[in-house]
Design a protein around this motif. Sequence first.
Motif, PDB file in Angstrom:
ATOM      1  N   GLY A 146     -16.806   5.235  -1.158  1.00 47.41           N
ATOM      2  CA  GLY A 146     -16.873   6.532  -0.481  1.00 47.41           C
ATOM      3  C   GLY A 146     -16.960   7.690  -1.458  1.00 47.41           C
ATOM      4  N   VAL A 147     -16.186   7.629  -2.540  1.00 48.52           N
ATOM      5  CA  VAL A 147     -16.222   8.684  -3.557  1.00 48.52           C
ATOM      6  C   VAL A 147     -17.599   8.720  -4.225  1.00 48.52           C
ATOM      7  N   LEU A 148     -18.141   7.555  -4.557  1.00 40.11           N
ATOM      8  CA  LEU A 148     -19.471   7.509  -5.182  1.00 40.11           C
ATOM      9  C   LEU A 148     -20.551   8.081  -4.263  1.00 40.11           C
ATOM     10  N   ILE A 149     -20.476   7.736  -2.990  1.00 42.87           N
ATOM     11  CA  ILE A 149     -21.470   8.245  -2.033  1.00 42.87           C
ATOM     12  C   ILE A 149     -21.333   9.758  -1.892  1.00 42.87           C
ATOM     13  N   ALA A 150     -20.114  10.250  -1.757  1.00 40.98           N
ATOM     14  CA  ALA A 150     -19.908  11.701  -1.630  1.00 40.98           C
ATOM     15  C   ALA A 150     -20.385  12.427  -2.883  1.00 40.98           C
ATOM     16  N   ASP A 151     -20.073  11.882  -4.053  1.00 44.96           N
ATOM     17  CA  ASP A 151     -20.531  12.496  -5.305  1.00 44.96           C
ATOM     18  C   ASP A 151     -22.051  12.489  -5.401  1.00 44.96           C
ATOM     19  N   VAL A 175       1.947  10.758  -7.139  1.00 42.52           N
ATOM     20  CA  VAL A 175       2.400  11.231  -8.447  1.00 42.52           C
ATOM     21  C   VAL A 175       1.196  11.515  -9.342  1.00 42.52           C
ATOM     22  N   ALA A 176       0.243  10.598  -9.365  1.00 46.04           N
ATOM     23  CA  ALA A 176      -0.955  10.780 -10.188  1.00 46.04           C
ATOM     24  C   ALA A 176      -1.741  12.012  -9.752  1.00 46.04           C
ATOM     25  N   ARG A 177      -1.830  12.242  -8.442  1.00 46.89           N
ATOM     26  CA  ARG A 177      -2.561  13.412  -7.939  1.00 46.89           C
ATOM     27  C   ARG A 177      -1.913  14.706  -8.407  1.00 46.89           C
ATOM     28  N   HIS A 178      -0.586  14.760  -8.373  1.00 45.74           N
ATOM     29  CA  HIS A 178       0.103  15.971  -8.827  1.00 45.74           C
ATOM     30  C   HIS A 178      -0.116  16.208 -10.324  1.00 45.74           C
ATOM     31  N   ILE A 179      -0.112  15.149 -11.102  1.00 46.96           N
ATOM     32  CA  ILE A 179      -0.353  15.282 -12.542  1.00 46.96           C
ATOM     33  C   ILE A 179      -1.777  15.757 -12.798  1.00 46.96           C
ATOM     34  N   VAL A 180      -2.745  15.154 -12.112  1.00 49.75           N
ATOM     35  CA  VAL A 180      -4.152  15.537 -12.288  1.00 49.75           C
ATOM     36  C   VAL A 180      -4.375  16.976 -11.834  1.00 49.75           C
ATOM     37  N   LYS A 181      -3.762  17.360 -10.716  1.00 49.33           N
ATOM     38  CA  LYS A 181      -3.916  18.725 -10.221  1.00 49.33           C
ATOM     39  C   LYS A 181      -3.359  19.734 -11.223  1.00 49.33           C
ATOM     40  N   HIS A 182      -2.221  19.421 -11.816  1.00 43.23           N
ATOM     41  CA  HIS A 182      -1.634  20.296 -12.833  1.00 43.23           C
ATOM     42  C   HIS A 182      -2.578  20.417 -14.028  1.00 43.23           C
ATOM     43  N   HIS A 183      -3.160  19.306 -14.449  1.00 42.42           N
ATOM     44  CA  HIS A 183      -4.091  19.314 -15.578  1.00 42.42           C
ATOM     45  C   HIS A 183      -5.345  20.126 -15.250  1.00 42.42           C
ATOM     46  N   GLU A 184      -5.846  19.991 -14.014  1.00 43.97           N
ATOM     47  CA  GLU A 184      -7.035  20.760 -13.605  1.00 43.97           C
ATOM     48  C   GLU A 184      -6.741  22.265 -13.602  1.00 43.97           C
ATOM     49  N   LYS A 185      -5.570  22.649 -13.114  1.00 40.44           N
ATOM     50  CA  LYS A 185      -5.205  24.073 -13.125  1.00 40.44           C
ATOM     51  C   LYS A 185      -5.079  24.595 -14.546  1.00 40.44           C
ATOM     52  N   LYS A 186      -4.528  23.775 -15.417  1.00 42.79           N
ATOM     53  CA  LYS A 186      -4.387  24.165 -16.817  1.00 42.79           C
ATOM     54  C   LYS A 186      -5.770  24.389 -17.444  1.00 42.79           C
ATOM     55  N   SER A 217      -8.388  15.615  -8.195  1.00 45.68           N
ATOM     56  CA  SER A 217      -7.181  15.729  -7.368  1.00 45.68           C
ATOM     57  C   SER A 217      -7.537  15.586  -5.892  1.00 45.68           C
ATOM     58  N   GLN A 218      -8.696  16.097  -5.511  1.00 43.29           N
ATOM     59  CA  GLN A 218      -9.149  15.955  -4.125  1.00 43.29           C
ATOM     60  C   GLN A 218      -9.506  14.501  -3.819  1.00 43.29           C
ATOM     61  N   LYS A 219     -10.160  13.842  -4.762  1.00 41.64           N
ATOM     62  CA  LYS A 219     -10.513  12.437  -4.576  1.00 41.64           C
ATOM     63  C   LYS A 219      -9.258  11.579  -4.432  1.00 41.64           C
ATOM     64  N   LEU A 220      -8.257  11.868  -5.246  1.00 44.94           N
ATOM     65  CA  LEU A 220      -7.003  11.120  -5.159  1.00 44.94           C
ATOM     66  C   LEU A 220      -6.258  11.420  -3.862  1.00 44.94           C
ATOM     67  N   SER A 221      -6.425  12.629  -3.338  1.00 50.68           N
ATOM     68  CA  SER A 221      -5.770  12.940  -2.061  1.00 50.68           C
ATOM     69  C   SER A 221      -6.399  12.131  -0.924  1.00 50.68           C
ATOM     70  N   SER A 241       0.822  -1.210   0.000  1.00 47.74           N
ATOM     71  CA  SER A 241       0.000   0.000   0.000  1.00 47.74           C
ATOM     72  C   SER A 241       0.862   1.269   0.000  1.00 47.74           C
ATOM     73  N   ALA A 242       2.044   1.210   0.588  1.00 51.23           N
ATOM     74  CA  ALA A 242       2.936   2.377   0.548  1.00 51.23           C
ATOM     75  C   ALA A 242       3.409   2.652  -0.875  1.00 51.23           C
ATOM     76  N   THR A 243       3.701   1.602  -1.622  1.00 48.02           N
ATOM     77  CA  THR A 243       4.126   1.762  -3.011  1.00 48.02           C
ATOM     78  C   THR A 243       3.008   2.344  -3.864  1.00 48.02           C
ATOM     79  N   VAL A 244       1.800   1.841  -3.683  1.00 39.69           N
ATOM     80  CA  VAL A 244       0.657   2.382  -4.430  1.00 39.69           C
ATOM     81  C   VAL A 244       0.372   3.814  -3.973  1.00 39.69           C
ATOM     82  N   GLY A 245       0.611   4.119  -2.703  1.00 37.83           N
ATOM     83  CA  GLY A 245       0.456   5.487  -2.211  1.00 37.83           C
ATOM     84  C   GLY A 245       1.400   6.452  -2.907  1.00 37.83           C
ATOM     85  N   ILE A 246       2.623   6.021  -3.169  1.00 36.78           N
ATOM     86  CA  ILE A 246       3.577   6.863  -3.897  1.00 36.78           C
ATOM     87  C   ILE A 246       3.081   7.096  -5.322  1.00 36.78           C
ATOM     88  N   GLY A 247       2.596   6.047  -5.957  1.00 36.50           N
ATOM     89  CA  GLY A 247       2.041   6.192  -7.298  1.00 36.50           C
ATOM     90  C   GLY A 247       0.830   7.104  -7.320  1.00 36.50           C
TER      91      GLY A 247
END
Length: 137
Positions: free
Chosen positions: A115-120, A16-27, A47-51, A7-13
């Motif tokens: 959880g994401v589906l319920i919140a959405d 990285v994905a969150r930072h890429i998505v956040k950059h795309h959202e800002k763009k 980006s919030q969901k990934l966080s 889970s730590a390895t997937v957390g690192i991935g």
Amino acid sequence: MACFLVSATVGIGTAVARHIVKHHEKKLELEGKTQLPEKFGSDIKWSQKLSYLELTLFSGSFLLAIEHILHGEVVPFPPFLTAASNPADLAEMLTEMGTVGVAMLAILLVAWGVGVLIADYFKFKKRKKGLKEAVVK
């Protein structure tokens, strides 16, 4: 023994994905292209969901690492994992990572997805109700 590493390895991935998505959202925001407000799932940015997922993965990994330290399976000197020093224990450790670690990761991912589906759903329902009341007034 080392199931927390999965889970730590997937957390690192995920980080990285969150930072890429956040950059795309800002763009997209700078270009003036935002998601349609009536679209389901558009209230919370990805980006919030990934966080949320990142926090879940890292906090779970941290707690499991503490548990393994308390049981003497992780030590502060090389090779850090006591199972890595013996080839027979290494095979058992890899098997545990492949079964227990992956199973825990799958459960975390399913729980995050639900959880994401319920919140959405509730955000979407609240927004639709607000739009109906605005039209009636």
